[in-house]
Motif scaffolding. Structure first.
Motif, PDB file in Angstrom:
ATOM      1  N   ALA A   1      68.422  53.425 -66.099  1.00 34.16           N
ATOM      2  CA  ALA A   1      67.089  53.176 -66.723  1.00 34.16           C
ATOM      3  C   ALA A   1      66.986  53.356 -68.020  1.00 34.16           C
ATOM      4  O   ALA A   1      67.903  53.996 -68.708  1.00 34.16           O
TER       5      ALA A   1
ATOM      6  N   VAL B   1      64.424  54.380 -71.193  1.00 27.51           N
ATOM      7  CA  VAL B   1      63.189  54.989 -71.248  1.00 27.51           C
ATOM      8  C   VAL B   1      62.700  54.733 -72.593  1.00 27.51           C
ATOM      9  O   VAL B   1      63.621  55.206 -73.794  1.00 27.51           O
TER      10      VAL B   1
ATOM     11  N   ARG C   1      59.328  54.809 -73.443  1.00 25.68           N
ATOM     12  CA  ARG C   1      57.803  55.370 -73.781  1.00 25.68           C
ATOM     13  C   ARG C   1      57.759  56.825 -73.040  1.00 25.68           C
ATOM     14  O   ARG C   1      58.698  56.822 -71.944  1.00 25.68           O
TER      15      ARG C   1
ATOM     16  N   ILE D   1      57.452  59.858 -70.877  1.00 25.41           N
ATOM     17  CA  ILE D   1      57.453  60.283 -69.160  1.00 25.41           C
ATOM     18  C   ILE D   1      56.860  61.293 -68.882  1.00 25.41           C
ATOM     19  O   ILE D   1      57.269  62.593 -69.656  1.00 25.41           O
TER      20      ILE D   1
ATOM     21  N   VAL E   1      60.747  57.735 -62.505  1.00 24.35           N
ATOM     22  CA  VAL E   1      60.630  56.541 -63.085  1.00 24.35           C
ATOM     23  C   VAL E   1      62.242  55.658 -62.830  1.00 24.35           C
ATOM     24  O   VAL E   1      63.184  56.293 -62.764  1.00 24.35           O
TER      25      VAL E   1
ATOM     26  N   ALA F   1      61.831  51.493 -68.275  1.00 21.43           N
ATOM     27  CA  ALA F   1      61.715  52.654 -67.181  1.00 21.43           C
ATOM     28  C   ALA F   1      60.045  52.295 -66.729  1.00 21.43           C
ATOM     29  O   ALA F   1      59.305  52.555 -67.684  1.00 21.43           O
ATOM     30  N   LYS F   2      60.080  52.457 -65.473  1.00 22.53           N
ATOM     31  CA  LYS F   2      58.394  52.496 -64.795  1.00 22.53           C
ATOM     32  C   LYS F   2      58.257  53.424 -63.735  1.00 22.53           C
ATOM     33  O   LYS F   2      59.331  53.482 -63.146  1.00 22.53           O
ATOM     34  N   PRO F   3      57.025  53.918 -63.729  1.00 26.22           N
ATOM     35  CA  PRO F   3      57.041  54.935 -62.543  1.00 26.22           C
ATOM     36  C   PRO F   3      57.086  54.098 -61.142  1.00 26.22           C
ATOM     37  O   PRO F   3      56.851  53.037 -60.992  1.00 26.22           O
ATOM     38  N   ILE F   4      57.888  54.951 -60.137  1.00 25.53           N
ATOM     39  CA  ILE F   4      58.398  54.307 -59.035  1.00 25.53           C
ATOM     40  C   ILE F   4      57.875  55.639 -57.896  1.00 25.53           C
ATOM     41  O   ILE F   4      57.878  55.078 -56.826  1.00 25.53           O
TER      42      ILE F   4
END
Length: 205
Positions: free
Chosen positions: A159, A161, A163, A165, A171, A176-179
């Motif tokens: 990932a 990152v 931004r 967390i 993420v 990276a995005k929330p999963i």
């Protein structure tokens, strides 16, 4: 075992003390740190612990830094029970208690080191920002971290990152995005703490 580490790291410490007068603290740390980063086995774990305990702004207990890994900024702090895998790079950072970095993780000194116009090319004109890896956070293999990671958060392998967390988030991806939810943490109730992720006792320095 601390004595073995101190002896193994002594040449690097001497080199750091000499080079900082002409190259500055951070450059001296990078140059001298190469001497201990490649030492294999437990002797290497102890040597890196001794060297960074001498040279960083803060360095806790029970810390494992794997072979090939290095720190490039003297202002970096490392908390208790931190595990850093092999071939990681750590810039200006705060590694909070119990966080774990898998192999190949890169923690950069922020995401905009070259400025808005991208023209900065040397240490005097670069812009560094401290990145915090939260307490008990887990960073997957080969992830690149340019923003803060909350306490108990999980970052998937590979990932990027860009931004901040949130605490307890999970993420993955680029960027990276929330999963889904990460570790189960309730910060609203008195006395509730994050689950600690300590390194194996056989690797702790």
């Amino acid at each position: 075992m601390a004595g073995v580490g101190a002896i193994s790291a002594w040449p690097a410490r001497v080199a750091f003390s000499a080079w900082r007068r002409t190259h500055g603290d951070d450059r001296a740390l990078q140059l001298a740190g190469e001497a201990v980063s490649g030492i294999a086995g437990m002797r290497g774990v102890w040597a890196r612990a001794a060297f960074y305990r001498w040279t960083l702004a803060g360095f806790g207990e029970r810390i494992c830094i794997g072979c090939g890994s290095h720190v490039s900024k003297t202002a970096t702090t490392v908390g208790d029970g931190v595990y850093v895998g092999r071939y990681c790079g750590v810039g200006l950072a705060e590694l909070a208690d119990g966080c774990m970095l898998s192999d190949g993780v890169q923690v950069l000194s922020g995401g905009r080191q070259h400025g808005a116009d991208g023209t900065a090319r040397d240490d005097d004109t670069m812009s560094y920002r401290r990145v915090r890896i939260g307490r008990g956070a887990w960073i997957g293999a080969n992830a690149v971290v340019m923003a803060d990671v909350g306490d108990g958060a999980i970052v998937g392998a590979g990932a990027v990152v860009t931004r901040p967390i949130a605490d307890g988030a999970k993420v993955a991806g680029v960027p990276a995005k929330p999963i889904g939810p990460g570790l189960t943490i309730n910060w609203t109730r008195a006395g509730t703490v994050a689950s600690e992720a300590l390194p194996p006792s056989t690797l702790a320095a």
